[in-house]
Write a protein that holds these residues in place. Structure first.
Motif, PDB file in Angstrom:
ATOM      1  N   ALA A  19       0.829  -1.205   0.000  1.00 29.49           N
ATOM      2  CA  ALA A  19       0.000   0.000   0.000  1.00 29.49           C
ATOM      3  C   ALA A  19       0.857   1.246   0.000  1.00 29.49           C
ATOM      4  O   ALA A  19       0.342   2.348  -0.116  1.00 29.49           O
ATOM      5  CB  ALA A  19      -0.904   0.002   1.239  1.00 29.49           C
ATOM      6  N   ARG A  29      -5.602   8.477   1.314  1.00 36.91           N
ATOM      7  CA  ARG A  29      -6.124   7.296   2.002  1.00 36.91           C
ATOM      8  C   ARG A  29      -7.607   7.443   2.332  1.00 36.91           C
ATOM      9  O   ARG A  29      -8.125   8.550   2.514  1.00 36.91           O
ATOM     10  CB  ARG A  29      -5.334   7.046   3.290  1.00 36.91           C
ATOM     11  N   PRO A  66     -12.026  -0.065  -1.967  1.00 45.83           N
ATOM     12  CA  PRO A  66     -10.647  -0.119  -1.468  1.00 45.83           C
ATOM     13  C   PRO A  66      -9.670  -0.754  -2.453  1.00 45.83           C
ATOM     14  O   PRO A  66     -10.027  -1.599  -3.267  1.00 45.83           O
ATOM     15  CB  PRO A  66     -10.776  -0.995  -0.220  1.00 45.83           C
ATOM     16  N   TYR A  88      -5.099  -1.446  -2.269  1.00 47.40           N
ATOM     17  CA  TYR A  88      -4.146  -2.025  -1.337  1.00 47.40           C
ATOM     18  C   TYR A  88      -4.330  -1.433   0.054  1.00 47.40           C
ATOM     19  O   TYR A  88      -4.738  -0.296   0.223  1.00 47.40           O
ATOM     20  CB  TYR A  88      -2.710  -1.756  -1.799  1.00 47.40           C
ATOM     21  N   SER A  89      -3.971  -2.216   1.069  1.00 44.99           N
ATOM     22  CA  SER A  89      -4.042  -1.727   2.442  1.00 44.99           C
ATOM     23  C   SER A  89      -2.833  -2.215   3.228  1.00 44.99           C
ATOM     24  O   SER A  89      -2.133  -3.140   2.826  1.00 44.99           O
ATOM     25  CB  SER A  89      -5.339  -2.192   3.121  1.00 44.99           C
ATOM     26  N   GLY A 101      -5.875 -11.036   7.103  1.00 46.18           N
ATOM     27  CA  GLY A 101      -6.704 -10.088   6.371  1.00 46.18           C
ATOM     28  C   GLY A 101      -7.556 -10.809   5.349  1.00 46.18           C
ATOM     29  O   GLY A 101      -7.128 -11.794   4.746  1.00 46.18           O
ATOM     30  N   MET A 154     -10.627  -9.948   2.172  1.00 42.99           N
ATOM     31  CA  MET A 154     -11.431  -8.967   1.450  1.00 42.99           C
ATOM     32  C   MET A 154     -12.270  -9.666   0.392  1.00 42.99           C
ATOM     33  O   MET A 154     -11.789 -10.575  -0.287  1.00 42.99           O
ATOM     34  CB  MET A 154     -10.556  -7.904   0.785  1.00 42.99           C
ATOM     35  N   ASP A 166       2.410  -4.577   4.872  1.00 48.25           N
ATOM     36  CA  ASP A 166       1.445  -4.732   3.790  1.00 48.25           C
ATOM     37  C   ASP A 166       0.434  -5.788   4.211  1.00 48.25           C
ATOM     38  O   ASP A 166       0.784  -6.825   4.750  1.00 48.25           O
ATOM     39  CB  ASP A 166       2.157  -5.172   2.506  1.00 48.25           C
ATOM     40  N   MET A 178     -14.187  -6.074   4.193  1.00 49.93           N
ATOM     41  CA  MET A 178     -12.830  -6.405   4.584  1.00 49.93           C
ATOM     42  C   MET A 178     -12.795  -6.730   6.072  1.00 49.93           C
ATOM     43  O   MET A 178     -13.537  -6.126   6.868  1.00 49.93           O
ATOM     44  CB  MET A 178     -11.893  -5.229   4.291  1.00 49.93           C
ATOM     45  N   ILE A 199      -4.223   2.132  10.334  1.00 47.42           N
ATOM     46  CA  ILE A 199      -4.658   1.315   9.206  1.00 47.42           C
ATOM     47  C   ILE A 199      -4.651   2.202   7.966  1.00 47.42           C
ATOM     48  O   ILE A 199      -5.282   3.265   7.950  1.00 47.42           O
ATOM     49  CB  ILE A 199      -6.057   0.718   9.426  1.00 47.42           C
ATOM     50  N   ILE A 248      -5.683   2.420   4.079  1.00 44.91           N
ATOM     51  CA  ILE A 248      -6.492   1.844   3.010  1.00 44.91           C
ATOM     52  C   ILE A 248      -6.492   2.853   1.859  1.00 44.91           C
ATOM     53  O   ILE A 248      -7.010   3.963   1.992  1.00 44.91           O
ATOM     54  CB  ILE A 248      -7.933   1.555   3.446  1.00 44.91           C
ATOM     55  N   LYS A 263      -9.394   2.345  -4.565  1.00 44.58           N
ATOM     56  CA  LYS A 263      -9.211   1.535  -5.768  1.00 44.58           C
ATOM     57  C   LYS A 263      -8.956   2.397  -6.999  1.00 44.58           C
ATOM     58  O   LYS A 263      -8.249   1.997  -7.917  1.00 44.58           O
ATOM     59  CB  LYS A 263     -10.460   0.669  -6.003  1.00 44.58           C
TER      60      LYS A 263
END
Length: 438
Positions: A186, A279, A327, A329-330, A346, A348, A394, A411, A430, A432, A435
């Motif tokens: 991310a 973000r 969203p 990458y996070s 994690g 999603m 990541d 998620m 966090i 996020i 997209k």
């Protein structure tokens, strides 16, 4: 004598390019333009003194020209070029009208965006008026068409017979950079910032040379952003003191010395500011479970490594995203004791897109491998890493899904103790990223 238009044909770059003026003949100035270099032998560039001071992402320019007119009275349009940009489009998989509309919108946005700040020009200390012109040309290619956009500032200047005059120009720009996101992270990759200056158009003045050329680049302010100079090209600079570069030359031929580039890094500042600006925040999505007090939600999204929140017995937080804020990458920043082991999971799911499960165990001092991405696990304490560029794990890569076919995403993030550790790590931050960036 016919009036001459001084402007430039810029070398193609995919970013910003700043340059000296060069004489061209254009009898359609103000329309689409038809710029062609011409020789202006009567105006000799005797001296050029260029000073550039870098302050983080900004570069402040001051350029002082000394011209000698060895001919009769002359009134010219002096154009100082500022920028060129190439826009390339491929309409594969896109309807032609929509493609052309998107192209026109991008060009319009580019032209309307303020890219040069505080432009001033004077002759012998007297301010001159200026106007900005632009030109767009379509360059045909076998795969895709490209639009070349050039911009310049134009002032009318009179040179008396045998007059020696000083032209002074100052302005501020944002130095060029590129960024990209890459699989498993991310954290955007920030390339070096750069300054590019093109001398070649001035080769059409007089003999094509300048008697005295002085260029100084002051990079000393970089230290306040933990930045540093990196590389130069085109001129043989001497570093007179740390971060202060100097070049001096006599009878420099602009057909041979066409340009110079300076690269420098403020990656930590660039990346931090970009993430903070782009973000997704809790106002753009919903925490489904558990119930978390607003002050504790804030601790996970306040861009402060010293605040953190422990999820509780279940150690799991669920998020819901609608079509307005899908969203990408996070990543996650955790705080834990030095010898603790823990596990992070994690997950999603975006409508019909397959669920992405990520799980890794943290073992102090070990290099772990997860989803084919190697990373060095480290203790996430403020004293051990730079926030946020080196501190975050990541977490989730949702894959290459088409956001136009997705209505919602869900998620989950779970952090739990491992081994003999009793307490789960505390979630400090966090990240996020949306997209739409990918």
């Amino acid at each position: 004598m016919k009036n001459l238009i001084i402007s430039v044909i810029l070398l193609f770059l995919a970013d910003l390019l700043y340059a000296n003026g060069g004489p061209v003949f254009d009898n359609k100035l103000g329309s689409t333009g038809n710029l062609t270099f011409v020789k202006k032998a009567a105006l000799q560039l005797v001296k050029e003194d260029l000073k550039i001071k870098v302050d983080g992402e900004k570069a402040h320019f001051q350029v002082r020209y000394t011209f000698q007119n060895i001919g009769v009275d002359t009134k010219i349009q002096f154009a100082f070029p500022m920028e060129t940009e190439m826009f390339g489009w491929s309409c594969w998989g896109e309807k032609e009208p929509e493609c052309q509309a998107n192209r026109a919108k991008e060009i319009k946005n580019f032209l309307e965006k303020e890219k040069v700040f505080g432009y001033k020009i004077s002759k012998n200390g007297k301010d001159l008026k200026w106007s900005k012109k632009s030109e767009t040309k379509t360059i045909k290619d076998s795969e895709e068409d490209e639009e070349k956009i050039s911009e310049w500032f134009i002032s009318e200047i009179e040179f008396k017979k045998f007059e020696k005059a000083e032209i002074y120009i100052s302005y501020t720009i944002e130095s060029g950079r590129e960024l990209g996101f890459y699989s498993c992270s991310a954290m955007p990759r920030m390339n070096l910032r750069h300054i590019h200056y093109n001398f070649y158009p001035a080769s059409f003045f007089g003999t094509g040379t300048v008697g005295d050329l002085s260029v100084t680049v002051d990079l000393t302010e970089l230290k306040k952003d933990n930045g540093k100079p990196d590389e130069t090209r085109g001129l043989e600079f001497i570093e007179q003191s740390p971060g202060f570069l100097k070049f001096e030359g006599k009878n420099v031929d602009f057909k041979k010395v066409r340009e110079f580039l300076v690269w420098y890094s403020i990656e930590e500042k660039d990346r931090s500011e970009y993430i903070k600006a782009k973000r997704l925040l809790p106002t753009q999505f919903r925490i489904v479970s558990p119930e978390i007090a607003p002050e504790n939600v804030k601790k996970m999204f306040d861009f402060d490594p010293d605040t953190c929140f422990a999820p509780g017995k279940e150690n799991e937080i669920s998020f819901y995203f609608d079509k307005k804020s899908l969203p990408g990458y996070s990543a996650i920043l955790l705080k834990t004791s030095k010898n603790d082991r823990f596990k992070v999971t994690g997950e999603m799911k975006c409508d019909h897109v397959s669920s992405k499960d990520v799980s890794f165990d943290y073992i102090p001092g070990k290099v772990r491998k997860w989803d084919n991405c190697a990373y060095a696990a480290k203790v996430l304490e403020k004293s051990d890493c730079k926030f946020p560029t080196e501190c975050a794990y990541d977490l989730i890569d949702p894959g290459d899904y088409d956001p136009t076919n997705v209505k919602e995403c869900r998620m989950k993030i779970k952090v739990e103790p491992a081994g003999r550790t009793k307490n789960a790590p505390c979630i400090s931050e966090i990240f996020i990223m949306p997209k739409e960036l990918f």
